[in-house]
Design an enzyme around this catalytic site. Structure first.
Site, PDB file in Angstrom:
ATOM      1  N   ASP A  99       0.855  -1.177   0.000  1.00  0.00           N
ATOM      2  CA  ASP A  99       0.000   0.000   0.000  1.00  0.00           C
ATOM      3  C   ASP A  99       0.896   1.234   0.000  1.00  0.00           C
ATOM      4  OD1 ASP A  99      -2.217   1.570   0.088  1.00  0.00           O
ATOM      5  OD2 ASP A  99      -2.581   1.311   2.230  1.00  0.00           O
ATOM      6  N   ASP A 111      -1.770  -1.283   6.390  1.00  0.00           N
ATOM      7  CA  ASP A 111      -2.047  -0.860   7.757  1.00  0.00           C
ATOM      8  C   ASP A 111      -3.499  -0.481   7.981  1.00  0.00           C
ATOM      9  OD1 ASP A 111      -2.150   1.429   6.272  1.00  0.00           O
ATOM     10  OD2 ASP A 111      -0.947   2.650   7.642  1.00  0.00           O
TER      11      ASP A 111
END
Length: 792
Positions: A305, A540
């Site tokens: 990400d 996350d």
């Protein structure tokens, strides 16, 4: 307001009192599922002492000790050594795991006596009021008391991928997680009664199972077991049916059986994993599942990400750029939107810090941010309904405001649109047509360690795919600043095909993907896996949970959402993306080194089995039987100097070679030819100098010494091959083993202890000649095996 409704509000406002909590604790109504991240000390001791191999060696040691030849029972020391080393290393790993697990533990927010506080999951009691927001894990079963656009994903439990809207009175199950909105629920089932309690207990357990390496070693041991039965039975028959005295026959039998067992292979595998846990623990990496260390060593694609991985998780409001002449100051609306969200994300936090509070703006309807929608908003009555989200989602293609947002985003900035919604935000068709009011520009800081980490993966042949929910152009700009190959052509995930095969092809060609939904992230992982890739997923946020769960290895940041940390196999507690190369390197060290030492152990097993067959078959078919060439003490010292000590050192050495599949075939292809050559060469040397028939003890000692010289020389040569390519310390290791082995034949005290007599020069030259021929054949076998492996 009805009595039931008022009671509901009071419950959410105050929660349990201290007295009520104490009462439930006394009744045992607590969330008492043990957080077993590791085995207990007693289990560690038992598992390392009471093993099948220790039992075999103990029986053989008793047999030898009964003959009075105590020195031939030296191999019994392996029971103590194996157990002690395994216990010490695993206890070290246990302490590291337990300490890190406490740091990385999911801590639910519980309301008691009107105050909200974070507690350990084990401190939750029945009837507690637990508050939840985006990314929070449902830690116990319960009933919703309050909900503000609350959406829960139960796919990890039910397999249903769509988020479920929860209203007051609806049940929630432990193991699910919140994807949008906020709320509170009352704990109804805690401890072992909770739906996912058993799953959670098993998922957090320190385990060495379910890995390709362990499965491969177990397969090898199974094959060895099948070989041990006939070889061992033949050896026993041959030794006990001959004309030898019973003590000598028993010594020969034990000498044949002891080296067949690869006693240190399982131990060194466990030690290598345990040491890996300790080393990673020093870098603040929590390994929830040990096979994850191995999995990362095999990874050839890392899906990362952008936010929180390539960039810092925090943001700064850079600019609010009005579009036209808005009737209301955009900063005022932004402040109201930030205040309306009880669990603001990083973007809203940055806005709240930069924009002062907006008095008089009361939210009547709230639409919390969702990764699937890409926008959030709130209705403020007479002030209207406002949304904040992705310009390319809220605006039509071709609009000048969207084009301006794309231009700004191309600089690597995050751009959000503040707009006025035509539809009430609590309506199903919200937001409807959006009138653009302002562009909100946010800055993200690229991690200082991101460039070095990406360079490492490039050098190691690991492809990095940036998969983000942000605008593709903005994500591409960040990736370009890090010189990521392919970043100049970012792909908008909304244009990707749904067909898994076609999707896999697009993923093979592209590097940077923006506007990816949580479902798409999961589909991308599956598509890459369908092409034979071993995929690691880092993230996350709550939008990463499903992809992390499905990836071969899920890596979560310590500051990430509780749901993300709970499903990941590895948690980077220091939030450092730069820790990932160390985790990969640790996995490669474990896999590569275990393969090295497996070659040593299995070569010994092969030559031991072949020797037993060579010695035993003639007697079985009525030919003149030949006594076994070695004593138990001989095979023990060969094991020490050519396998045991060097294997322990090699198993802990640095190793950056990427792990490959086919562990079993590769090891056997190398070990079998070497073992056969060693057995044939040493037995040939033995026959060439053995006078035949009933021989004197001196002649038998000389013949055994000759065979042992050949065996030792060839086993050391195999060690030298396994140690390649050489570094200074590997050269020192091999040289030290050669020196110690040579001294054993020279020093009077060792010659006496181990019954060695190399004094016959002709016999020694015969041994060296057989060893030289064996070396040529071993080198040829390794060269052919290496060519076959490279051609696969």
């Amino acid at each position: 307001m009805s009595g039931d409704a008022r009671l509901l509000v009071d419950d959410v406002a105050t929660g349990l009192t201290a007295a009520e909590v104490a009462e439930r604790v006394a009744e045992g109504r607590t969330n008492d599922v043990p957080a077993r991240v590791s085995r207990s000390a007693g289990e560690i001791v038992r598992s390392n002492v009471f093993t099948r191999i220790n039992a075999i060696f103990a029986v053989l040691a008793v047999i030898i000790f009964s003959t009075g030849y105590l020195l031939d029972g030296l191999f019994a020391g392996l029971i103590v050594a194996n157990s002690a080393v395994g216990i010490v290393q695993e206890l070290r790993a246990k302490r590291t795991l337990d300490r890190l697990a406490i740091v990385g533990q999911v801590r639910p927010r519980v309301r008691r006596d009107g105050v909200s506080r974070e507690l350990a999951p084990a401190e939750v009691v029945a009837d507690d009021v637990v508050e939840v927001g985006p990314g929070d894990q449902i830690v116990v079963d319960g009933t919703v008391l309050a909900a503000e656009a609350l959406e829960v994903d139960e796919s990890l439990l039910t397999g249903e991928s769509d988020a479920i809207v929860k209203n007051p009175g609806d049940p929630v199950m432990s193991g699910s997680f919140v994807v949008a909105g906020t709320g509170a629920y009352r704990a109804t089932k805690v401890g072992r009664e909770a739906y996912a309690a058993k799953l959670a207990e098993e998922a957090g357990r320190f385990t060495l199972a379910d890995s390709e390496l362990r499965a491969g070693i177990n397969t090898i041991l199974k094959v060895i077991t099948y070989l041990l039965i006939p070889a061992g039975a033949l050896s026993i028959y041959n030794q006990l049916s001959g004309s030898q005295a019973l003590p000598d026959a028993l010594r020969g039998m034990v000498a044949a059986l002891v080296p067949m067992v690869p006693e240190g292979l399982i131990l060194l595998t466990s030690v290598a994993f345990a040491v890996g846990v300790v080393r990673l623990g020093r870098r603040q990496c929590l390994v929830n599942e040990l096979p994850a260390i191995e999995g990362l060593a095999r990874v050839d694609v890392v899906c990362a990400d952008k936010t929180g991985t390539l960039t810092e998780n925090t943001m700064r409001l850079s600019e609010v750029r009005p579009l036209g002449e808005p009737a209301v100051a955009p900063e005022l609306v932004l402040a109201a939107l930030a205040a309306a969200d009880p669990r603001p994300n990083a973007s809203l936090l940055a806005i709240a810090q930069a924009c002062p509070a907006a008095p008089g703006w009361t939210a009547e309807a709230v639409a919390p941010f969702s990764s699937a929608r890409k926008w959030s908003g709130a209705g403020f009555g007479a002030h209207g309904d406002w949304v904040l989200g992705a310009p390319d989602v809220l605006l039509a293609a071709g609009s000048p405001e969207r084009a301006e947002a794309e231009r700004i985003g191309a600089q690597g900035l995050r751009v959000l649109l503040l707009g006025r919604a035509a539809t009430s935000l609590d309506a199903a068709e919200a937001p409807g047509a959006v009138t653009p009011v302002a562009l909100v520009v946010l800055e993200q800081t690229v991690r200082g360690d991101a460039q070095e980490t990406l360079d490492y993966f490039a050098a190691q042949g690991v492809a990095v795919k940036v998969i983000s929910g942000d605008n593709a152009v903005s994500v591409g700009a960040v990736a370009r600043s890090l010189s990521l190959p392919g970043a100049e052509a970012p792909v908008d995930a909304r244009t990707l095909p749904e067909d898994p095969g076609a999707l896999a092809g697009e993923l093979e060609r592209g590097t940077v993907f923006g506007r990816v939904t949580p479902a798409q992230k999961r589909a991308m992982v599956a598509a890459l896996q369908s092409r034979g890739h071993t995929v690691a997923m880092t993230g996350d946020g709550v939008n990463d949970v499903l992809a992390l769960k499905d990836a071969d290895v899920g890596v979560a940041m310590g500051a990430g959402s509780p749901a993300t940390r709970s499903v990941a196999q590895i948690v980077l507690l220091d939030n450092a993306f730069a820790s990932l190369p160390h985790v990969v390197g640790e996995g490669r060290r474990v896999i590569g080194n275990i393969e090295r030492v497996a070659n040593l152990f299995l070569t010994k097993t092969v030559y031991s089995v072949v020797l037993a067959l060579i010695v035993g078959v003639p007697g079985l078919i009525g030919l003149t039987a030949v006594s076994y060439p070695f004593l138990p003490r001989h095979v023990t010292i060969v094991g020490w100097f050519t396998i045991g000590l060097p294997a322990f050192v090699l198993s802990l050495a640095p190793n950056n070679d990427r792990a490959r599949g086919g562990f079993v075939g590769r090891v056997l292809r190398m070990a079998v030819p070497s073992g056969v050559v060693i057995a044939a060469a040493s037995f040939t040397a033995y026959l060439l100098v053995h006078p035949g028939g009933d021989t004197s003890q001196a002649a038998q000692v000389q013949a055994s010494t000759t065979a042992l010289i050949t065996l030792m020389a060839l086993a050391l040569w195999v060690l030298g091959i396994v140690a390649r390519p050489y570094t200074w310390w590997k050269a020192v290791l091999v040289a030290a083993m050669v020196l110690v082995s040579g001294l054993m034949f020279v020093l009077p005290v060792t010659r006496k202890l181990f019954l060695l007599d190399p004094g016959n020069t002709g016999h020694t030259l015969t041994a060296l000649a057989c060893a030289a021929a064996g070396i040529v054949l071993i080198e040829l076998g390794w060269w052919i095996g290496g060519r076959l492996l490279r051609n696969q």
